[in-house]
Design a protein around this motif. Sequence first.
Motif, PDB file in Angstrom:
ATOM      1  N   ILE A  18      23.544   6.987 -18.925  1.00 50.56           N
ATOM      2  CA  ILE A  18      24.407   6.602 -17.791  1.00 50.56           C
ATOM      3  C   ILE A  18      24.546   5.081 -17.721  1.00 50.56           C
ATOM      4  O   ILE A  18      25.657   4.558 -17.584  1.00 50.56           O
ATOM      5  CB  ILE A  18      23.857   7.187 -16.461  1.00 50.56           C
ATOM      6  CG1 ILE A  18      23.947   8.713 -16.494  1.00 50.56           C
ATOM      7  CG2 ILE A  18      24.620   6.632 -15.257  1.00 50.56           C
ATOM      8  CD1 ILE A  18      23.170   9.423 -15.399  1.00 50.56           C
ATOM      9  N   PHE A  21      26.784   3.950 -20.446  1.00 53.04           N
ATOM     10  CA  PHE A  21      28.190   4.249 -20.143  1.00 53.04           C
ATOM     11  C   PHE A  21      28.765   3.180 -19.205  1.00 53.04           C
ATOM     12  O   PHE A  21      29.862   2.667 -19.430  1.00 53.04           O
ATOM     13  CB  PHE A  21      28.314   5.639 -19.505  1.00 53.04           C
ATOM     14  CG  PHE A  21      29.645   5.879 -18.861  1.00 53.04           C
ATOM     15  CD1 PHE A  21      30.767   6.173 -19.632  1.00 53.04           C
ATOM     16  CD2 PHE A  21      29.794   5.796 -17.487  1.00 53.04           C
ATOM     17  CE1 PHE A  21      32.001   6.373 -19.039  1.00 53.04           C
ATOM     18  CE2 PHE A  21      31.028   5.997 -16.879  1.00 53.04           C
ATOM     19  CZ  PHE A  21      32.132   6.288 -17.657  1.00 53.04           C
ATOM     20  N   VAL A  22      27.997   2.844 -18.171  1.00 54.30           N
ATOM     21  CA  VAL A  22      28.456   1.837 -17.197  1.00 54.30           C
ATOM     22  C   VAL A  22      28.676   0.493 -17.900  1.00 54.30           C
ATOM     23  O   VAL A  22      29.711  -0.156 -17.726  1.00 54.30           O
ATOM     24  CB  VAL A  22      27.442   1.698 -16.026  1.00 54.30           C
ATOM     25  CG1 VAL A  22      27.785   0.514 -15.140  1.00 54.30           C
ATOM     26  CG2 VAL A  22      27.420   2.970 -15.194  1.00 54.30           C
ATOM     27  N   LEU A  23      27.720   0.097 -18.734  1.00 45.73           N
ATOM     28  CA  LEU A  23      27.846  -1.173 -19.455  1.00 45.73           C
ATOM     29  C   LEU A  23      29.024  -1.140 -20.427  1.00 45.73           C
ATOM     30  O   LEU A  23      29.782  -2.094 -20.532  1.00 45.73           O
ATOM     31  CB  LEU A  23      26.555  -1.485 -20.215  1.00 45.73           C
ATOM     32  CG  LEU A  23      25.326  -1.800 -19.368  1.00 45.73           C
ATOM     33  CD1 LEU A  23      24.114  -2.054 -20.253  1.00 45.73           C
ATOM     34  CD2 LEU A  23      25.569  -3.019 -18.480  1.00 45.73           C
ATOM     35  N   GLN A  24      29.173  -0.025 -21.131  1.00 45.62           N
ATOM     36  CA  GLN A  24      30.238   0.099 -22.129  1.00 45.62           C
ATOM     37  C   GLN A  24      31.625  -0.028 -21.500  1.00 45.62           C
ATOM     38  O   GLN A  24      32.502  -0.686 -22.042  1.00 45.62           O
ATOM     39  CB  GLN A  24      30.107   1.462 -22.837  1.00 45.62           C
ATOM     40  CG  GLN A  24      31.136   1.728 -23.904  1.00 45.62           C
ATOM     41  CD  GLN A  24      30.936   0.853 -25.133  1.00 45.62           C
ATOM     42  OE1 GLN A  24      29.817   0.484 -25.453  1.00 45.62           O
ATOM     43  NE2 GLN A  24      32.014   0.528 -25.808  1.00 45.62           N
ATOM     44  N   THR A  25      31.811   0.603 -20.344  1.00 47.24           N
ATOM     45  CA  THR A  25      33.144   0.630 -19.740  1.00 47.24           C
ATOM     46  C   THR A  25      33.431  -0.584 -18.849  1.00 47.24           C
ATOM     47  O   THR A  25      34.577  -0.800 -18.478  1.00 47.24           O
ATOM     48  CB  THR A  25      33.332   1.903 -18.906  1.00 47.24           C
ATOM     49  OG1 THR A  25      32.241   2.013 -17.989  1.00 47.24           O
ATOM     50  CG2 THR A  25      33.411   3.130 -19.772  1.00 47.24           C
ATOM     51  N   SER A  26      32.385  -1.325 -18.488  1.00 53.00           N
ATOM     52  CA  SER A  26      32.658  -2.459 -17.602  1.00 53.00           C
ATOM     53  C   SER A  26      32.318  -3.799 -18.247  1.00 53.00           C
ATOM     54  O   SER A  26      33.194  -4.640 -18.416  1.00 53.00           O
ATOM     55  CB  SER A  26      31.904  -2.287 -16.287  1.00 53.00           C
ATOM     56  OG  SER A  26      30.540  -2.106 -16.539  1.00 53.00           O
ATOM     57  N   LEU A  62      26.788  15.950 -24.697  1.00 51.31           N
ATOM     58  CA  LEU A  62      27.669  16.564 -23.696  1.00 51.31           C
ATOM     59  C   LEU A  62      27.714  15.705 -22.429  1.00 51.31           C
ATOM     60  O   LEU A  62      28.780  15.470 -21.857  1.00 51.31           O
ATOM     61  CB  LEU A  62      27.141  17.960 -23.364  1.00 51.31           C
ATOM     62  CG  LEU A  62      28.133  19.004 -22.893  1.00 51.31           C
ATOM     63  CD1 LEU A  62      29.257  19.204 -23.880  1.00 51.31           C
ATOM     64  CD2 LEU A  62      27.431  20.329 -22.641  1.00 51.31           C
ATOM     65  N   ILE A  66      31.083  14.005 -21.077  1.00 52.73           N
ATOM     66  CA  ILE A  66      31.593  14.382 -19.741  1.00 52.73           C
ATOM     67  C   ILE A  66      31.798  13.126 -18.889  1.00 52.73           C
ATOM     68  O   ILE A  66      32.788  13.018 -18.161  1.00 52.73           O
ATOM     69  CB  ILE A  66      30.644  15.406 -19.063  1.00 52.73           C
ATOM     70  CG1 ILE A  66      30.804  16.766 -19.744  1.00 52.73           C
ATOM     71  CG2 ILE A  66      30.932  15.532 -17.565  1.00 52.73           C
ATOM     72  CD1 ILE A  66      29.806  17.827 -19.308  1.00 52.73           C
ATOM     73  N   LEU A  67      30.883  12.161 -19.008  1.00 51.50           N
ATOM     74  CA  LEU A  67      31.033  10.907 -18.263  1.00 51.50           C
ATOM     75  C   LEU A  67      32.358  10.227 -18.625  1.00 51.50           C
ATOM     76  O   LEU A  67      33.111   9.800 -17.752  1.00 51.50           O
ATOM     77  CB  LEU A  67      29.870   9.957 -18.570  1.00 51.50           C
ATOM     78  CG  LEU A  67      28.556  10.219 -17.845  1.00 51.50           C
ATOM     79  CD1 LEU A  67      27.472   9.304 -18.378  1.00 51.50           C
ATOM     80  CD2 LEU A  67      28.719   9.974 -16.347  1.00 51.50           C
ATOM     81  N   ASP A  69      35.064  11.613 -20.105  1.00 50.56           N
ATOM     82  CA  ASP A  69      36.224  12.453 -19.745  1.00 50.56           C
ATOM     83  C   ASP A  69      36.493  12.430 -18.248  1.00 50.56           C
ATOM     84  O   ASP A  69      37.647  12.404 -17.821  1.00 50.56           O
ATOM     85  CB  ASP A  69      35.989  13.895 -20.205  1.00 50.56           C
ATOM     86  CG  ASP A  69      36.065  14.028 -21.716  1.00 50.56           C
ATOM     87  OD1 ASP A  69      36.742  13.201 -22.334  1.00 50.56           O
ATOM     88  OD2 ASP A  69      35.448  14.953 -22.264  1.00 50.56           O
ATOM     89  N   ALA A  70      35.409  12.456 -17.459  1.00 53.49           N
ATOM     90  CA  ALA A  70      35.594  12.534 -16.009  1.00 53.49           C
ATOM     91  C   ALA A  70      35.953  11.185 -15.398  1.00 53.49           C
ATOM     92  O   ALA A  70      36.712  11.126 -14.443  1.00 53.49           O
ATOM     93  CB  ALA A  70      34.319  13.070 -15.355  1.00 53.49           C
ATOM     94  N   MET A  71      35.423  10.100 -15.966  1.00 52.57           N
ATOM     95  CA  MET A  71      35.608   8.791 -15.319  1.00 52.57           C
ATOM     96  C   MET A  71      36.764   7.976 -15.906  1.00 52.57           C
ATOM     97  O   MET A  71      37.256   7.073 -15.249  1.00 52.57           O
ATOM     98  CB  MET A  71      34.318   7.965 -15.416  1.00 52.57           C
ATOM     99  CG  MET A  71      33.103   8.589 -14.774  1.00 52.57           C
ATOM    100  SD  MET A  71      33.213   8.777 -12.988  1.00 52.57           S
ATOM    101  CE  MET A  71      33.207   7.097 -12.406  1.00 52.57           C
TER     102      MET A  71
END
Lengths: 170, 277
Positions: A18, A21-26, A62, A66-67, A69-71
Motif C-alpha cells: 500500500i 502504491f501511494v509513493l508510486q502514484t504520487s 491481486l 486492485i489498488l 484498478d480501483a484508484m
Amino acid sequence: MIKGLNMKKYIFMSSLIIIGFVLQTSLMGFINLFNVIPNISLILLVIFAMLTDGVSGGTLGLLTGILYDAMIYDIFGLYALIYFLTGAVIGTISDEMLRENQLVYSLAAGLSTIVMHLLLYLILFFLRFRVQSAHGLLPSILVETILNAVLVVFVLRFFIYLSYRFNVKA
Amino acid sequence: MNFLKRHFKKILFFLTIFILIIMIGLSSIGRMEGADLGFFGNFIAGLQKLTYKTGGTFTNSFYSVQEIVKMREENIMLTENVYKLRDQVRMLENIVNKSDALKTEYEMRKSLSYDYVVGQVIAVDNSNWFSRFTVDRGENDGIRQNDIVIQAVKTDDNIVQIGLLGIVAETSSDWSKIITVTDERCKVSFKNNANDESGIVQGSIDGTITGYFFNSKAGAKAGDSLVTSGIGEVYIPDIYIGDVKDVVKTTDASTLRIIVEPAVDLTKIGRVYILTK
C-alpha cells in the motif's frame, strides 16, 4: 496462519504494498530518470513473491492490481490480472531459485517488467485499443526494465533492514 | 473430492484468471463500474494527496532555486509580451466594435461563466500506456461523470481557461479519476479556428493526439488552433484544445491526419478546474 507465511509478515508485506502504491502514484512522478519512472509496486511484488510462495505471491499481486484498478483506472481487473499472474508465477517458481542471490532478483524484476508490458499490449489489443503505435514505447520500457532490475537490489536490502527493525522474519 | 483437494491451487489460479478476464470485459464495455473502496479508498486518497503535495513542494523549491537567474530575463520578456498583447487587444476591439454582430458575440463570450470546482491532483498514472490522474474532489463536491477538466487561472471576474485537460471518468465520494486528452480513450470533437472546419481528435498509447476532419476536403496548417466544437454535447464549446503541430496525408491520400500539440503541459499539473454541468 497462512502456510509458509505468518500473519505478521503478511500484514507487513501488505502495508508495504500500500505504501509502495501511494509513493508510486504520487511521489515517484517527481523523480523520473530519462522521463521514465521505475515501478516500485512491481519491484516490491517481485521481492515478496520471491520470498514466499505462489498463493501469497498471487494474493499480494491481486492486492497491488486492485489498488491500481480501483484508484487510477476505469477498466477494472486489468492490473489485477497482470500483477496476480506476476506474483503467482514468481512465487511458484521461486522455490527452484537461489533466493540468496541478488542477481536472481534483478533478473526476475527485469523479466517481470517486460512480461507486464507484453501482457498489457495483448489485453489492450483484445480490448481494441489502437496498439499500432505501441512500438514508440519500446525505449521507455527498456529503460524501465533496467531501472527496475537495478533498483530491486536496493529495495530488497531496505526490506531486509525493515524486517529486522520490525522483527519480521524475512 | 480427492481431485479437488489435489488440484485446489491450480483451480483457484485459473478461476481467479477467469473472473478477472470477465471483469475486464464487462468494465471495458461499461457494464460494470469500477470498484469503490469506500473509507479505505478515501484513506488512500488522503495519503496520496499528502505525498503528492510534499513531492510538489520539494520539486518546486528545487526548481525555484535553480531558475532564479532565468526569472529576471523571463520577467522582461513577459512584460514585453503584455505590451504586445494589449496593443493587439486594442486593435481587435476596434475591429469588433465596428460590427454589431461581432460586438454582441464578443460581449456574450466575455460574460460567459462556468460553474466550477477547483481540484488538486493527488495521484498520476505513470505507466507508459495510459494518461490518467486523480483529483481530490468527488461526488460530495458536485462532480459527476463526464464533467470537463481544464487548466485555468482565476481572475477577479471569472476564470480564464488555459486549455483542455480531460474528462471525469469515474467519481467516488471524495475523489475522481480523470482521463486526459492524450489518453487513447479520450475522443474530443474539435473546430479549427482558422476555417471553422470540425473533426475528431483522439489520444493514443504513445501520448500523441491525432485527429481527422469530418469534411475530407478540409485543410489545416501547422499552428492552427483547435477548440472544442460542442458536437456530441459532452464538451462545452470553445475550450482550447491545442495547436496543429503537423499535417500528414493518410495512406489513401484523400484525407488529412493532424497531429496536435496540447495546450496544457500534462507533466506539470497541480491545480485543475472541473467545470460542473
